[in-house]
Motif scaffolding. Structure first.
Motif, PDB file in Angstrom:
ATOM      1  N   VAL A 162       0.850  -1.194   0.000  1.00  0.00           N
ATOM      2  CA  VAL A 162       0.000   0.000   0.000  1.00  0.00           C
ATOM      3  C   VAL A 162       0.880   1.237   0.000  1.00  0.00           C
ATOM      4  N   GLY A 163       0.511   2.198  -0.842  1.00  0.00           N
ATOM      5  CA  GLY A 163       1.213   3.470  -0.873  1.00  0.00           C
ATOM      6  C   GLY A 163       0.653   4.404   0.186  1.00  0.00           C
ATOM      7  N   VAL A 164       1.525   4.949   1.023  1.00  0.00           N
ATOM      8  CA  VAL A 164       1.115   5.832   2.131  1.00  0.00           C
ATOM      9  C   VAL A 164       1.733   7.206   1.910  1.00  0.00           C
ATOM     10  N   ASP A 165       0.905   8.242   1.853  1.00  0.00           N
ATOM     11  CA  ASP A 165       1.451   9.583   1.690  1.00  0.00           C
ATOM     12  C   ASP A 165       0.845  10.620   2.638  1.00  0.00           C
ATOM     13  N   GLY A 166      -0.050  10.168   3.521  1.00  0.00           N
ATOM     14  CA  GLY A 166      -0.611  11.085   4.506  1.00  0.00           C
ATOM     15  C   GLY A 166      -1.860  11.802   4.058  1.00  0.00           C
ATOM     16  N   SER A 167      -2.304  11.620   2.825  1.00  0.00           N
ATOM     17  CA  SER A 167      -3.519  12.276   2.343  1.00  0.00           C
ATOM     18  C   SER A 167      -4.752  11.526   2.824  1.00  0.00           C
ATOM     19  N   PRO A 168      -5.930  12.176   2.850  1.00  0.00           N
ATOM     20  CA  PRO A 168      -7.166  11.463   3.230  1.00  0.00           C
ATOM     21  C   PRO A 168      -7.434  10.251   2.335  1.00  0.00           C
ATOM     22  N   ASN A 169      -7.157  10.386   1.037  1.00  0.00           N
ATOM     23  CA  ASN A 169      -7.369   9.278   0.118  1.00  0.00           C
ATOM     24  C   ASN A 169      -6.447   8.110   0.453  1.00  0.00           C
ATOM     25  N   SER A 170      -5.228   8.420   0.884  1.00  0.00           N
ATOM     26  CA  SER A 170      -4.273   7.388   1.299  1.00  0.00           C
ATOM     27  C   SER A 170      -4.785   6.650   2.530  1.00  0.00           C
ATOM     28  N   GLU A 171      -5.453   7.353   3.428  1.00  0.00           N
ATOM     29  CA  GLU A 171      -6.017   6.724   4.618  1.00  0.00           C
ATOM     30  C   GLU A 171      -7.087   5.703   4.230  1.00  0.00           C
ATOM     31  N   GLN A 172      -7.892   6.039   3.221  1.00  0.00           N
ATOM     32  CA  GLN A 172      -8.898   5.094   2.726  1.00  0.00           C
ATOM     33  C   GLN A 172      -8.233   3.874   2.095  1.00  0.00           C
ATOM     34  N   ALA A 173      -7.127   4.096   1.392  1.00  0.00           N
ATOM     35  CA  ALA A 173      -6.388   2.983   0.801  1.00  0.00           C
ATOM     36  C   ALA A 173      -5.821   2.072   1.888  1.00  0.00           C
ATOM     37  N   LEU A 174      -5.333   2.669   2.987  1.00  0.00           N
ATOM     38  CA  LEU A 174      -4.815   1.876   4.103  1.00  0.00           C
ATOM     39  C   LEU A 174      -5.883   0.954   4.675  1.00  0.00           C
ATOM     40  N   ALA A 175      -7.090   1.467   4.823  1.00  0.00           N
ATOM     41  CA  ALA A 175      -8.180   0.664   5.392  1.00  0.00           C
ATOM     42  C   ALA A 175      -8.417  -0.593   4.563  1.00  0.00           C
ATOM     43  N   ILE A 176      -8.477  -0.436   3.240  1.00  0.00           N
ATOM     44  CA  ILE A 176      -8.720  -1.578   2.367  1.00  0.00           C
ATOM     45  C   ILE A 176      -7.506  -2.500   2.333  1.00  0.00           C
ATOM     46  N   ALA A 177      -6.306  -1.926   2.319  1.00  0.00           N
ATOM     47  CA  ALA A 177      -5.088  -2.738   2.257  1.00  0.00           C
ATOM     48  C   ALA A 177      -4.951  -3.630   3.487  1.00  0.00           C
ATOM     49  N   PHE A 178      -5.227  -3.103   4.678  1.00  0.00           N
ATOM     50  CA  PHE A 178      -5.160  -3.915   5.889  1.00  0.00           C
ATOM     51  C   PHE A 178      -6.186  -5.033   5.842  1.00  0.00           C
ATOM     52  N   GLU A 179      -7.390  -4.724   5.372  1.00  0.00           N
ATOM     53  CA  GLU A 179      -8.433  -5.744   5.283  1.00  0.00           C
ATOM     54  C   GLU A 179      -8.022  -6.847   4.302  1.00  0.00           C
ATOM     55  N   GLU A 180      -7.471  -6.448   3.142  1.00  0.00           N
ATOM     56  CA  GLU A 180      -7.048  -7.433   2.151  1.00  0.00           C
ATOM     57  C   GLU A 180      -5.912  -8.305   2.678  1.00  0.00           C
ATOM     58  N   ALA A 181      -4.938  -7.693   3.352  1.00  0.00           N
ATOM     59  CA  ALA A 181      -3.823  -8.467   3.902  1.00  0.00           C
ATOM     60  C   ALA A 181      -4.311  -9.458   4.953  1.00  0.00           C
ATOM     61  N   SER A 182      -5.279  -9.025   5.769  1.00  0.00           N
ATOM     62  CA  SER A 182      -5.836  -9.899   6.801  1.00  0.00           C
ATOM     63  C   SER A 182      -6.591 -11.072   6.175  1.00  0.00           C
ATOM     64  N   LEU A 183      -7.429 -10.794   5.180  1.00  0.00           N
ATOM     65  CA  LEU A 183      -8.207 -11.841   4.531  1.00  0.00           C
ATOM     66  C   LEU A 183      -7.325 -12.820   3.770  1.00  0.00           C
ATOM     67  N   ARG A 184      -6.213 -12.335   3.225  1.00  0.00           N
ATOM     68  CA  ARG A 184      -5.311 -13.179   2.445  1.00  0.00           C
ATOM     69  C   ARG A 184      -4.265 -13.883   3.317  1.00  0.00           C
ATOM     70  N   GLY A 185      -4.132 -13.449   4.589  1.00  0.00           N
ATOM     71  CA  GLY A 185      -3.137 -14.036   5.480  1.00  0.00           C
ATOM     72  C   GLY A 185      -1.720 -13.770   5.018  1.00  0.00           C
ATOM     73  N   THR A 186      -1.483 -12.552   4.541  1.00  0.00           N
ATOM     74  CA  THR A 186      -0.180 -12.210   3.987  1.00  0.00           C
ATOM     75  C   THR A 186       0.324 -10.917   4.613  1.00  0.00           C
ATOM     76  N   PRO A 187       1.634 -10.678   4.624  1.00  0.00           N
ATOM     77  CA  PRO A 187       2.152  -9.422   5.188  1.00  0.00           C
ATOM     78  C   PRO A 187       1.706  -8.209   4.377  1.00  0.00           C
ATOM     79  N   LEU A 188       1.727  -7.078   5.039  1.00  0.00           N
ATOM     80  CA  LEU A 188       1.413  -5.801   4.400  1.00  0.00           C
ATOM     81  C   LEU A 188       2.674  -4.950   4.377  1.00  0.00           C
ATOM     82  N   ILE A 189       3.049  -4.503   3.199  1.00  0.00           N
ATOM     83  CA  ILE A 189       4.165  -3.568   3.071  1.00  0.00           C
ATOM     84  C   ILE A 189       3.583  -2.164   2.939  1.00  0.00           C
TER      85      ILE A 189
END
Length: 301
Positions: A162-189
């Motif tokens: 997941v790309g993190v840059d501190g913008s509100p849109n990036s925060e929304q991307a983080l939410a989905i990325a954490f959920e996807e990593a959790s569902l897939r059982g894989t690390p999150l970079i």
């Protein structure tokens, strides 16, 4: 006001890229326990001219186009059943071109999935016209399903990036990325790329704004702040922080070579207000080595 329904929508056209998108969407819907909707928009350009149909054979051509669409949907449903026979699947084939159909579908779906190129794409085209337009105008998160080096085989292993840059849109991307990593059982970079050089357009020169060590400390702090709450919410997800002095699109494209999914916001903190798609997300959907999930800004209430 749009109603968001508990479903994932995938656009199909019978191409190899479309089949890869269907398989990816079916696995995603199965993991998320969501309904999958398969849609096909009829390609009727050239069949109609003005208010009527062209030529005596136009009706036969229309029937052939419709039959092709029905085959594409049937093939997609068979593929879905082979992945998860219990998945709830609905289908739709309206007399509507693919682009407006998919954009309208994005108003109601949790996520929209498209293939890298469609049946009308050229062999060397990086991204089909339908996918490129829909990514720029979708109202929900949209995934472009890509393989390594342009191949149709989609990577099924590797971390979520997941790309993190501190913008509100990036925060929304983080939410989905954490959920996807959790569902897939894989690390999150969690990748945060920064650049200490700014370029003066008028003269083509570059200058250092702030001492590099100070900037790096600030950027590391920003990354830590953005991750803090999410790591508490998803304690099962192994998070690897990556801080690089580079342009975001270059760093994320490199990371995509080992990832199974890259998640980005449609616009970063450097984007212009009216821009539909930022340079980083544009580069990724065109060149990434794995599926790319572009997260759109949430609509204002």
């Amino acid at each position: 006001m749009s109603t968001i329904e508990p479903r994932i929508t995938v656009g199909v056209d019978g191409s190899v890229g479309s089949a890869a998108a269907v398989a990816w969407a079916a696995n995603l819907a199965s993991r998320r326990h969501l309904e999958l909707k398969v849609v096909h928009g009829l390609q009727l350009a050239g069949v109609y001219y003005g208010g009527g149909m062209l030529g005596a054979g136009a009706e036969a051509l229309f029937d052939a186009i419709r039959a092709d669409g029905e085959r594409a949907i049937a093939d997609a449903c068979s593929l879905v059943a082979s992945i998860d026979k219990d998945l709830v699947v609905t289908t739709e084939q309206p007399n509507e071109p693919p682009v407006p159909l998919l954009i309208e579908e994005s108003r109601h779906a949790r996520m929209l999935i498209v293939g890298r190129t469609g049946a009308g794409g050229f062999a060397d085209m990086l991204l089909g016209g339908t996918a490129a337009t829909v990514v720029a105008h979708a109202h929900c998160p949209i995934a472009v399903v890509r393989g390594r080096d342009g191949a149709t085989a989609v990577p099924g292993s590797g971390p979520v990036v997941v790309g993190v840059d501190g913008s509100p849109n990036s925060e929304q991307a983080l939410a989905i990325a954490f959920e996807e990593a959790s569902l897939r059982g894989t690390p999150l970079i969690a990748l945060h790329a920064w650049n200490d050089v700014t370029y003066e357009d008028a003269f083509g020169t570059a200058r250092i704004l702030t001492p590099p060590d100070t900037l790096e400390d600030d950027e590391e702090r920003l990354l830590g702040q953005r991750l803090a709450g999410w790591q508490e919410k998803y304690p099962d997800v192994e998070v690897r922080r990556v801080l690089v002095r580079d342009r975001p699109r270059h760093a994320l494209l490199e990371a995509s070579a080992e990832a199974q999914l890259v998640v980005v916001g449609s616009r970063g903190r450097g984007g212009f207000t009216g821009m539909l798609l930022g340079s980083t997300s544009q580069a990724l959907v065109q060149h990434a080595q794995c599926p790319v999930l572009v997260v759109r800004p949430e609509p204002k209430a």
